[in-house]
Write an enzyme that holds these catalytic residues in place. Sequence first.
Site, short mmCIF file in Angstrom:
data_model
loop_
_atom_site.label_atom_id
_atom_site.label_comp_id
_atom_site.label_asym_id
_atom_site.label_seq_id
_atom_site.Cartn_x
_atom_site.Cartn_y
_atom_site.Cartn_z
N ARG A 10 -24.08 -10.28 -4.97
CA ARG A 10 -23.07 -9.99 -3.94
C ARG A 10 -22.23 -8.76 -4.28
O ARG A 10 -21.81 -8.02 -3.41
CB ARG A 10 -22.14 -11.20 -3.78
CG ARG A 10 -22.76 -12.36 -3.03
CD ARG A 10 -21.68 -13.33 -2.60
NE ARG A 10 -21.02 -13.94 -3.75
CZ ARG A 10 -21.34 -15.14 -4.25
NH1 ARG A 10 -22.29 -15.84 -3.69
NH2 ARG A 10 -20.70 -15.64 -5.29
N GLY A 12 -22.92 -6.40 -7.27
CA GLY A 12 -23.65 -5.27 -7.84
C GLY A 12 -24.32 -4.39 -6.79
O GLY A 12 -24.24 -3.16 -6.84
N ASN A 95 -16.65 -11.30 -14.18
CA ASN A 95 -15.43 -12.06 -14.48
C ASN A 95 -15.55 -12.74 -15.85
O ASN A 95 -15.38 -13.94 -15.97
CB ASN A 95 -15.16 -13.11 -13.40
CG ASN A 95 -14.45 -12.52 -12.21
OD1 ASN A 95 -13.67 -11.57 -12.33
ND2 ASN A 95 -14.73 -13.07 -11.03
N SER A 121 -12.03 -6.44 -8.23
CA SER A 121 -11.63 -7.32 -7.14
C SER A 121 -12.02 -6.71 -5.80
O SER A 121 -11.98 -5.50 -5.62
CB SER A 121 -10.11 -7.55 -7.17
OG SER A 121 -9.75 -8.45 -6.16
N GLY A 123 -14.59 -8.62 -3.75
CA GLY A 123 -15.61 -9.54 -3.24
C GLY A 123 -16.59 -8.85 -2.31
O GLY A 123 -16.90 -7.66 -2.47
N LYS A 189 -7.16 -8.89 -14.64
CA LYS A 189 -7.96 -9.48 -13.55
C LYS A 189 -7.91 -11.02 -13.62
O LYS A 189 -7.88 -11.71 -12.59
CB LYS A 189 -9.42 -9.00 -13.64
CG LYS A 189 -10.38 -9.64 -12.64
CD LYS A 189 -9.98 -9.39 -11.21
CE LYS A 189 -11.03 -9.70 -10.16
NZ LYS A 189 -11.66 -10.98 -10.17
N HIS A 192 -4.73 -12.05 -12.17
CA HIS A 192 -4.89 -11.84 -10.71
C HIS A 192 -5.56 -13.07 -10.08
O HIS A 192 -5.12 -13.58 -9.05
CB HIS A 192 -5.73 -10.57 -10.49
CG HIS A 192 -6.29 -10.40 -9.11
ND1 HIS A 192 -7.40 -11.08 -8.66
CD2 HIS A 192 -5.90 -9.63 -8.08
CE1 HIS A 192 -7.67 -10.73 -7.41
NE2 HIS A 192 -6.77 -9.85 -7.04
N GLU A 196 -4.32 -15.80 -7.49
CA GLU A 196 -5.15 -16.07 -6.28
C GLU A 196 -5.22 -17.58 -6.01
O GLU A 196 -5.03 -18.02 -4.88
CB GLU A 196 -6.54 -15.48 -6.55
CG GLU A 196 -7.57 -15.60 -5.46
CD GLU A 196 -8.88 -14.95 -5.93
OE1 GLU A 196 -8.94 -13.72 -6.03
OE2 GLU A 196 -9.86 -15.69 -6.19
O1 6PG Z 1 -10.79 -10.67 -6.82
C1 6PG Z 1 -11.84 -11.06 -6.35
O2 6PG Z 1 -12.64 -10.36 -5.74
C2 6PG Z 1 -12.18 -12.52 -6.53
O3 6PG Z 1 -11.22 -13.16 -7.29
C3 6PG Z 1 -13.53 -12.65 -7.17
O4 6PG Z 1 -13.43 -12.24 -8.51
C4 6PG Z 1 -14.17 -14.02 -7.02
O5 6PG Z 1 -14.20 -14.38 -5.69
C5 6PG Z 1 -13.54 -15.05 -7.86
O6 6PG Z 1 -14.20 -15.01 -9.11
C6 6PG Z 1 -13.65 -16.46 -7.39
O7 6PG Z 1 -13.08 -17.24 -8.38
P1 6PG Z 1 -13.27 -18.78 -8.48
O8 6PG Z 1 -14.76 -19.05 -8.42
O9 6PG Z 1 -12.70 -19.16 -9.80
O10 6PG Z 1 -12.55 -19.36 -7.31
#
Ligand code: 6PG
Length: 324
Positions: A10, A12, A95, A121, A123, A189, A192, A196
């Site tokens: 998703r 890379g 991560n 960050s 996604g 991160k 962060h 989140e």
């Molecule tokens: O900043 C981001 O783009 C997200 O945080 C991303 O890194 C990912 O969606 C998380 O790893 C989900 O984390 P969990 O699986 O712990 O909810």
Amino acid sequence: MQLGMIGLGRMGGNIVRRLTRAGHECVVFDQNPATVKSLVGDRIHGGSNLPDLVKRLAKPRTVWVMLPAGEITEQTVNELGSLLEKGDTIIDGGNAFFHDDVRRARAMKDKGIHYIDCGTSGGVWGLERGYCLMIGGEKEVVDRLDPIFGALAPGTGSIERTPGREKRDPRVERGYLYCGPSGAGRFVKMVHNGIEYGIMQAYAEGFEIMQKAASKEVPAERRYQLDLADIAEVWRRGSVISSWLLDLTAMSLAQDPTLANFSGVVEDSGEGRWTVNAAVEEAVPADVLSAALYARFRSRDPHATANKLLSAMRHAFGGHIEPK
Ligand SMILES: O=C(O)[C@H](O)[C@@H](O)[C@H](O)[C@H](O)COP(=O)(O)O
């Protein structure tokens, strides 16, 4: 610049697309050959395995690893450590746990290989919106790779400048930050992601309180049938709690106000746990972040032994019966 990318999931795949759109060149590898084939094109070349990818890169090489944290990242970094040479660089953008970054950077340094940790960050939206980057490692190396980070970052966009920042590093306003030595980027991160969890949990609880305002437990004259999708939408516009997570909440509720496709079992990938561990190490009271993490654990087992024990004790001391 030229970059090798390992892991075309998703994140890379879209990082490669964003880099090549900006004129950079990528050599890519994924365990799934079909994924590699589907990405190869203008300025994107496929590698058939790690040695092949490394061979296709010009020196000094830079290889970005974008894999799930844990064993697969560990193995890949180790293998790269034996394939790359003095002066080459590994960037891990996943991560991972920041302790692992400190260890890996030390091991690579002994071979003359640079290791950069890059919290990434954004996604699945990163291709269009750009990625917010939190970077750790040797500063000279990070500065040399600036064109890569600059191309991935969102840019200033339409976000107004923060007054008082005029004399500070302008790159931060473009969405990427050198945080400090090895592990520092990933540490930022990690926190962060801890935040989140907390923000997500706050919205989730608030929306459930509004949904249950219609329940029979509430006196009829104060019973409200609230439209959660509309509330999320109106809060996006000028309210104090507007945010991107709220935008996504509004979108999910507009698509299906019943959220029928979700079971409510909430997973976690580790960052929330590590954030709470860091808070404990530093003796920082992290009430909200801990509670948000525990809420995820709780979501996985409503019939946990702890809950049964609570009922057992209530029954034992007070004769209270569980509702059937
Ligand atoms: O900043 C981001 O783009 C997200 O945080 C991303 O890194 C990912 O969606 C998380 O790893 C989900 O984390 P969990 O699986 O712990 O909810």
